[in-house]
Design an enzyme around this catalytic site. Sequence first.
Site, short mmCIF file in Angstrom:
data_model
loop_
_atom_site.label_atom_id
_atom_site.label_comp_id
_atom_site.label_asym_id
_atom_site.label_seq_id
_atom_site.Cartn_x
_atom_site.Cartn_y
_atom_site.Cartn_z
N ASN A 154 -30.42 -7.40 -14.96
CA ASN A 154 -31.02 -7.74 -13.66
C ASN A 154 -30.01 -7.98 -12.54
O ASN A 154 -30.30 -7.71 -11.39
CB ASN A 154 -31.97 -8.93 -13.81
N GLU A 251 -26.49 -17.89 -21.73
CA GLU A 251 -27.40 -17.99 -20.59
C GLU A 251 -28.63 -17.16 -20.92
O GLU A 251 -28.61 -15.93 -20.83
CB GLU A 251 -26.73 -17.43 -19.33
N CYS A 285 -34.14 -14.70 -14.63
CA CYS A 285 -34.27 -15.59 -15.80
C CYS A 285 -34.85 -16.95 -15.44
O CYS A 285 -35.59 -17.53 -16.21
CB CYS A 285 -32.91 -15.77 -16.44
N GLU A 459 -22.73 -21.97 -16.29
CA GLU A 459 -21.94 -21.08 -15.45
C GLU A 459 -21.80 -21.72 -14.08
O GLU A 459 -22.52 -22.64 -13.72
CB GLU A 459 -22.62 -19.71 -15.36
P1 NDP Z 1 -31.21 -8.60 -24.02
O1 NDP Z 1 -31.12 -9.90 -24.75
O2 NDP Z 1 -32.05 -7.53 -24.57
O3 NDP Z 1 -29.75 -7.98 -23.85
C1 NDP Z 1 -28.68 -8.72 -23.27
C2 NDP Z 1 -27.37 -8.03 -23.61
O4 NDP Z 1 -27.04 -8.25 -24.99
C3 NDP Z 1 -27.39 -6.52 -23.42
O5 NDP Z 1 -26.14 -6.09 -22.92
C4 NDP Z 1 -27.65 -6.05 -24.83
O6 NDP Z 1 -27.28 -4.71 -25.04
C5 NDP Z 1 -26.80 -7.01 -25.63
N1 NDP Z 1 -27.16 -7.14 -27.02
C6 NDP Z 1 -28.36 -6.89 -27.62
N2 NDP Z 1 -28.30 -7.16 -28.95
C7 NDP Z 1 -27.04 -7.63 -29.18
C8 NDP Z 1 -26.37 -8.08 -30.36
N3 NDP Z 1 -26.96 -8.16 -31.55
N4 NDP Z 1 -25.08 -8.48 -30.23
C9 NDP Z 1 -24.46 -8.44 -29.03
N5 NDP Z 1 -25.04 -8.00 -27.91
C10 NDP Z 1 -26.32 -7.60 -27.97
O7 NDP Z 1 -31.63 -8.98 -22.53
P2 NDP Z 1 -32.04 -8.01 -21.34
O8 NDP Z 1 -30.90 -7.12 -20.99
O9 NDP Z 1 -33.36 -7.43 -21.67
O10 NDP Z 1 -32.18 -9.07 -20.15
C11 NDP Z 1 -33.31 -9.83 -19.94
C12 NDP Z 1 -33.13 -11.22 -20.55
O11 NDP Z 1 -31.97 -11.84 -20.02
C13 NDP Z 1 -34.29 -12.12 -20.20
O12 NDP Z 1 -34.68 -12.88 -21.32
C14 NDP Z 1 -33.70 -13.04 -19.14
O13 NDP Z 1 -34.34 -14.25 -19.02
C15 NDP Z 1 -32.30 -13.15 -19.59
N6 NDP Z 1 -31.44 -13.56 -18.48
C16 NDP Z 1 -30.89 -14.82 -18.48
C17 NDP Z 1 -30.16 -15.27 -17.40
C18 NDP Z 1 -29.53 -16.62 -17.39
O14 NDP Z 1 -28.56 -16.83 -16.67
N7 NDP Z 1 -30.02 -17.59 -18.14
C19 NDP Z 1 -29.94 -14.42 -16.22
C20 NDP Z 1 -30.51 -13.10 -16.36
C21 NDP Z 1 -31.26 -12.70 -17.44
P3 NDP Z 1 -28.44 -3.61 -24.85
O15 NDP Z 1 -29.00 -3.81 -23.48
O16 NDP Z 1 -27.73 -2.36 -25.00
O17 NDP Z 1 -29.44 -3.91 -25.94
#
Ligand code: NDP
Length: 485
Positions: A154, A251, A285, A459
């Site tokens: 995002n 996060e 998020c 953060e």
């Molecule tokens: P995901 O959890 O699907 O993915 C986050 C990242 O982790 C991606 O780069 C993903 O790669 C990677 N990833 C997935 N599986 C693994 C693994 N087993 N080991 C290491 N890395 C892995 O989240 P989204 O990208 O769908 O983002 C949305 C989510 O992020 C929502 O839940 C949102 O709330 C949260 N978020 C939290 C924020 C915060 O600051 N608290 C801010 C913004 C978003 P890939 O995409 O290739 O699967």
Amino acid sequence: MTLKCQPNASHFINGAYVEDTAGKPIDCFYPATGEKVAQLYSATPAIIDAALSAAQAAQKQWAKTAPVERGRVLRRAADIIRARNQELSVLETYDTGKPLQETLYVDATSAADALEYFGGLIASVTGEHIPLGDNWAYTKRIPLGVCVGIGAWNYPTQISCWKGAPALACGNSMVFKPSEMTPLCALKIAEIFIEAGAPAGLYNVVQGYGDVGGALVSDPRVDKVSLTGSAETGKKVYAAAAANMKHATMELGGKSPLIIFDDADVENAIGGALLANMYSTGQVCSNGTRVFVQKGIKEAFLKRLSERTEAIKVGDPMDEETQFGPMVSKGQRDIVMSYVAKGIDEGARLVTGGHVIEGEGYFIQPTIFADVTDTMTIAREEIFGPVMSVFEFETEEEVIARANDTELGLAAGVFTNDFTRAHRVIDALDAGTCYINSYNDAPVEAPFGGVKGSGIGRENSKAAIEHYSQLKTVYVGMGSVDSPY
Ligand code: NDP
């Protein structure tokens, strides 16, 4: 044919673009039209190895660089980012689909804020002198080593710097893996670090799916992992980090409450509720997706809320008048629509929106549900799209209990003109990042992060320094050793 946003190569390692087409293809689509804008490849084991080796080598020298000089490099990077805000914002819009009306103000600029803040702060981070009679001890804040950053889709530019700025300021190096849905922006940040004078290998970007993230997290060369992602991924990544005693910042997602009391300024509260649900097409998020409205004002609130929601300008994200863009991907659009269907099936009242906007892009309408009850699926699961759920409540005690009835605890907000109530209610809410008569601000000066299932660590702010450095204690004996042996 050259694709519109094609970078020189997929990865940025040791100060240069690197390609390895043996990796799994990553097709980048502009979410507003579905047009393919870049072709990248996921990192192979050789790419991962090269990035970690480069990061390890660069970190050793960087840790010895005076903090004031490290800070200068970061502040130069901030200046370059600000000078190129227009170009970087357009790229962010291609990557995510978020409208320029947002990206021009909150993406590259917030990345620059982080670099400026930590670049300015780091030279004044010092240890302690601890007197012990004739003897004494002192502490030093030392780097952790190689940090891995893993981003959600995002806020690709912002996340790359919210992690990169404190990490580099503290004397660490970084390997950053963006989400495969938004791989373009972090590459630009890596280029800018080099232009700002950072040594090659200090900030590297590798592309990939979850398996690449997994490989990075479990590599013994890595000392710290910082993930922005879903609560589910957070559990896996945290467990993998713990298996090798690595430092971790998580996060994660939220299902945050926004409570509106009947004495609140209703227009302001509606503005807050819309910011808490429609900004970035709901893909934030910390969004306050459970909007609790006190019974006396609920119907008036809903009427104005739907008028203002229906006036939101949806359309071409490159038009600066547009306020609301598409979802990041077709897949994410389908997930959100499945939640809308569940809301209707389970008996929530659809006040406005609820439909896909037909066309090439991944657009859906800003959507509001009323009469939502606490057990409905849309009340319990993070949707990560522009779907607001409005609940009715009567008493303060009741709403606090209902607001806290979730495993997540990223954010919470209260709108009221009774200032003692505002602080009392915020005090009782289980959330890491709270708002009174406001919502979703995230200035670099203030800590940002969640409690409960929404993660660990913070953060931004001075608090982030503690998550990217560790203490070394040095005991100094000034006399003879008092040993019984
Ligand atoms: P995901 O959890 O699907 O993915 C986050 C990242 O982790 C991606 O780069 C993903 O790669 C990677 N990833 C997935 N599986 C693994 C693994 N087993 N080991 C290491 N890395 C892995 O989240 P989204 O990208 O769908 O983002 C949305 C989510 O992020 C929502 O839940 C949102 O709330 C949260 N978020 C939290 C924020 C915060 O600051 N608290 C801010 C913004 C978003 P890939 O995409 O290739 O699967």
